[in-house]
Design an enzyme around this catalytic site. Structure first.
Site, mmCIF file in Angstrom:
data_model
loop_
_atom_site.group_PDB
_atom_site.id
_atom_site.type_symbol
_atom_site.label_atom_id
_atom_site.label_comp_id
_atom_site.label_asym_id
_atom_site.label_seq_id
_atom_site.Cartn_x
_atom_site.Cartn_y
_atom_site.Cartn_z
ATOM 1 N N CYS A 154 0.824 -1.214 0.000
ATOM 2 C CA CYS A 154 0.000 0.000 0.000
ATOM 3 C C CYS A 154 0.861 1.269 0.000
ATOM 4 C CB CYS A 154 -0.955 -0.027 1.187
ATOM 5 S SG CYS A 154 -0.191 -0.478 2.747
HETATM 6 N N1 LIG Z 1 -4.632 -4.505 4.693
HETATM 7 C C1 LIG Z 1 -4.005 -3.764 3.791
HETATM 8 O O1 LIG Z 1 -4.206 -2.528 3.697
HETATM 9 C C2 LIG Z 1 -3.056 -4.386 2.832
HETATM 10 C C3 LIG Z 1 -2.715 -5.721 2.910
HETATM 11 N N2 LIG Z 1 -1.801 -6.243 2.041
HETATM 12 C C4 LIG Z 1 -1.420 -7.656 2.134
HETATM 13 O O2 LIG Z 1 -2.519 -8.461 1.697
HETATM 14 C C5 LIG Z 1 -2.553 -9.672 2.446
HETATM 15 C C6 LIG Z 1 -3.927 -9.783 3.113
HETATM 16 O O3 LIG Z 1 -4.089 -8.675 3.968
HETATM 17 P P1 LIG Z 1 -5.404 -8.435 4.869
HETATM 18 O O4 LIG Z 1 -6.615 -8.704 4.064
HETATM 19 O O5 LIG Z 1 -5.214 -7.137 5.522
HETATM 20 O O6 LIG Z 1 -5.196 -9.609 5.939
HETATM 21 P P2 LIG Z 1 -6.228 -10.169 7.026
HETATM 22 O O7 LIG Z 1 -5.413 -10.506 8.214
HETATM 23 O O8 LIG Z 1 -7.376 -9.243 7.180
HETATM 24 O O9 LIG Z 1 -6.747 -11.538 6.360
HETATM 25 C C7 LIG Z 1 -5.931 -12.656 6.172
HETATM 26 C C8 LIG Z 1 -6.773 -13.781 5.611
HETATM 27 O O10 LIG Z 1 -5.970 -14.945 5.405
HETATM 28 C C9 LIG Z 1 -6.623 -16.079 5.985
HETATM 29 N N3 LIG Z 1 -5.597 -17.093 6.244
HETATM 30 C C10 LIG Z 1 -4.685 -17.112 7.244
HETATM 31 N N4 LIG Z 1 -3.901 -18.222 7.120
HETATM 32 C C11 LIG Z 1 -4.318 -18.879 6.013
HETATM 33 C C12 LIG Z 1 -3.925 -20.094 5.375
HETATM 34 N N5 LIG Z 1 -2.911 -20.827 5.838
HETATM 35 N N6 LIG Z 1 -4.601 -20.492 4.265
HETATM 36 C C13 LIG Z 1 -5.638 -19.767 3.793
HETATM 37 N N7 LIG Z 1 -6.065 -18.614 4.352
HETATM 38 C C14 LIG Z 1 -5.409 -18.176 5.448
HETATM 39 C C15 LIG Z 1 -7.321 -15.468 7.186
HETATM 40 O O11 LIG Z 1 -8.352 -16.274 7.716
HETATM 41 P P3 LIG Z 1 -8.111 -17.350 8.894
HETATM 42 O O12 LIG Z 1 -6.994 -16.833 9.757
HETATM 43 O O13 LIG Z 1 -9.418 -17.421 9.606
HETATM 44 O O14 LIG Z 1 -7.738 -18.613 8.197
HETATM 45 C C16 LIG Z 1 -7.904 -14.232 6.525
HETATM 46 O O15 LIG Z 1 -9.012 -14.598 5.730
HETATM 47 C C17 LIG Z 1 -1.383 -9.610 3.425
HETATM 48 O O16 LIG Z 1 -0.266 -10.229 2.871
HETATM 49 C C18 LIG Z 1 -1.122 -8.107 3.555
HETATM 50 O O17 LIG Z 1 0.218 -7.857 3.913
HETATM 51 C C19 LIG Z 1 -1.267 -5.496 1.038
HETATM 52 C C20 LIG Z 1 -1.575 -4.180 0.900
HETATM 53 C C21 LIG Z 1 -2.476 -3.503 1.806
HETATM 54 C C1 LIG Z 2 -0.897 0.172 9.111
HETATM 55 C C2 LIG Z 2 -0.060 -1.056 8.835
HETATM 56 O O1 LIG Z 2 0.273 -1.803 9.733
HETATM 57 N N1 LIG Z 2 0.294 -1.249 7.573
HETATM 58 C C3 LIG Z 2 1.086 -2.385 7.147
HETATM 59 C C4 LIG Z 2 1.301 -2.353 5.651
HETATM 60 C C5 LIG Z 2 0.247 -3.064 4.877
HETATM 61 C C6 LIG Z 2 0.667 -3.397 3.450
HETATM 62 O O2 LIG Z 2 0.842 -2.722 2.497
HETATM 63 O O3 LIG Z 2 0.952 -4.523 3.203
HETATM 64 P P1 LIG Z 2 2.107 -5.483 2.815
HETATM 65 O O4 LIG Z 2 2.391 -6.061 4.121
HETATM 66 O O5 LIG Z 2 1.457 -6.428 1.902
HETATM 67 O O6 LIG Z 2 3.288 -4.895 2.200
HETATM 68 C C7 LIG Z 2 2.459 -2.383 7.823
HETATM 69 O O7 LIG Z 2 3.037 -1.348 8.060
HETATM 70 O O8 LIG Z 2 2.979 -3.481 7.991
#
Ligand SMILES: NC(=O)C1=CN([C@@H]2O[C@H](COP(=O)(O)OP(=O)(O)OC[C@H]3O[C@@H](n4cnc5c(N)ncnc54)[C@H](OP(=O)(O)O)[C@@H]3O)[C@@H](O)[C@H]2O)C=CC1
Ligand SMILES: CC(=O)N[C@@H](CCC(=O)OP(=O)(O)O)C(=O)O
Length: 337
Positions: A154
């Site tokens: 992000c």
């Molecule tokens: N949030 C953000 O703003 C951003 C996130 N990202 C990246 O995107 C990815 C997802 O982020 P986010 O949606 O915030 O994460 P969350 O923690 O909200 O969701 C993670 C999901 O993965 C599932 N999960 C965990 N372990 C497993 C497994 N072994 N197999 C299948 N599913 C699994 C969890 O469910 P359960 O634990 O119940 O299995 C849950 O559905 C991360 O890598 C994050 O770094 C990237 C950019 C921005």
């Molecule tokens: C507020 C906050 O905690 N933000 C996350 C960044 C989320 C993101 O971009 O995700 P990736 O982990 O996929 O790079 C952090 O700093 O780790």
């Protein structure tokens, strides 16, 4: 219709993806998955994310046999933690699925990058080399050919979209590293409860000073070193990056505007960047949209840019959808506007 599966569908980015895939005219939302032992297994996704009620009520299935899912999938979206994506991606890739990974598991090549910044040793060097970095506005030719797309983080998305037009046009004095200060809403940390993101603990403060894994991601893909300081703010979603840089000798506001317009203006409707000129970008205008808003102002030899995105959308899910659209020759903002 392309059969599309979302792994990690109960998370914040996974739920956003479920809505987008559901509305996409060429994609079939074929299944939603969580971990094999998830406490949410078999619940309808709309029980966890009420905004999906009556729109997507599919169950969250436990991922007990990823190879069986791979056999049915055309497209797999990994909305899972870095190490989970690292372990799962090759199972889907070996069955010729297109894989779009939202985690950081395939974003940066470099000998000890993953041990240093992610705490695990990368086991899939060949796929790391083949992965295409999914910065949609800048990498579409490579994305069109990719089997594995590493969707940018992000903060890196907000930062690079602002700086790249200027760096590509050689308008920045790289001897003075651009300084990026960015504030993120708490959803950036994912849905799982931790002390750091609990309501009473969140304030407004810097974290990861000189050590955040997005610094090398940004510097590597920009080809320019940067100082990057993330901050956590007490709001749910959105990122605002304020970036200060020194312009190369002889560069004025006119040259900056020209470079910005050349980078983005020409392809209106085909990309997700909105140029604001001297107005400043704000989180309010981008939350719940797929857009990155960029404003800038020049004074003497310095420029200050502001860049705002929704971390869950342009910072993750909608950028993944842009990449799916590019890869499959669909209009780039299908299911996003
Ligand atoms: N949030 C953000 O703003 C951003 C996130 N990202 C990246 O995107 C990815 C997802 O982020 P986010 O949606 O915030 O994460 P969350 O923690 O909200 O969701 C993670 C999901 O993965 C599932 N999960 C965990 N372990 C497993 C497994 N072994 N197999 C299948 N599913 C699994 C969890 O469910 P359960 O634990 O119940 O299995 C849950 O559905 C991360 O890598 C994050 O770094 C990237 C950019 C921005
Ligand atoms: C507020 C906050 O905690 N933000 C996350 C960044 C989320 C993101 O971009 O995700 P990736 O982990 O996929 O790079 C952090 O700093 O780790």
């Amino acid at each position: 219709m392309l059969n599309t599966f979302i792994i990690g569908a109960s998370g914040y980015t996974g739920a956003e993806l479920a809505k987008m895939v559901h509305t996409h005219p060429q994609l079939n939302l074929a299944g939603l998955y969580v971990s094999a032992n998830s406490l949410d297994a078999n619940k309808p996704v709309s029980d966890l994310h009420g905004q999906l009620k009556g729109i997507v009520d599919l169950p969250l299935q436990p991922l007990t046999d990823p190879a069986a899912v791979a056999a049915k999938a055309d497209i797999v979206l990994l909305a899972t933690a870095h190490e989970v994506s690292h372990d799962l991606a090759t199972i889907f890739l070996s069955k010729d699925c297109q894989v779009f990974d939202l985690s950081g598991a395939f974003r940066v090549q470099g000998d000890d990058f993953y041990t240093q910044y992610y705490g695990f040793e990368h086991q899939h060097q060949q796929w790391l080399e083949k992965a295409v970095y999914g910065l949609a506005e800048w990498n579409s030719q490579a994305i069109k050919q990719a089997q594995l797309v590493a969707v940018p983080g992000c903060y890196p998305t907000a930062s690079q979209l602002a700086l790249k037009p200027l760096l590509e046009a050689n308008l920045i004095d790289k001897d003075q590293w651009p300084v990026i200060n960015a504030v993120s809403g708490v959803s950036g940390a994912g849905r799982k409860a931790t002390m750091v993101n609990s309501f009473c603990e969140v304030s407004l403060q810097a974290y990861g000073v000189f050590g955040h894994r997005h610094q090398p991601e940004i510097a590597t893909h920009l080809g320019c070193d940067v100082i990057f300081t993330p901050h956590l703010g007490n709001f749910k979603r959105g990122i605002l990056a304020t970036i200060t840089a020194k312009l190369a000798p002889g560069v004025d506001a006119g040259k900056v505007a020209e470079a910005m317009q050349q980078a983005y203006q020409g392809q209106s409707g085909q990309h997700a960047v909105r140029l604001l000129g001297e107005q400043t970008a704000s989180i309010q205008n981008v939350v719940n949209t797929c857009f990155c808003d960029i404003g800038w102002k020049v004074q003497g030899q310095h420029i200050i840019l502001t860049s705002a995105i929704d971390n869950l959308l342009k910072g993750a899910s909608s950028q993944a959808m842009q990449c799916i659209n590019i890869r499959n020759d669909f209009p780039q903002l299908t299911a996003l506007v």
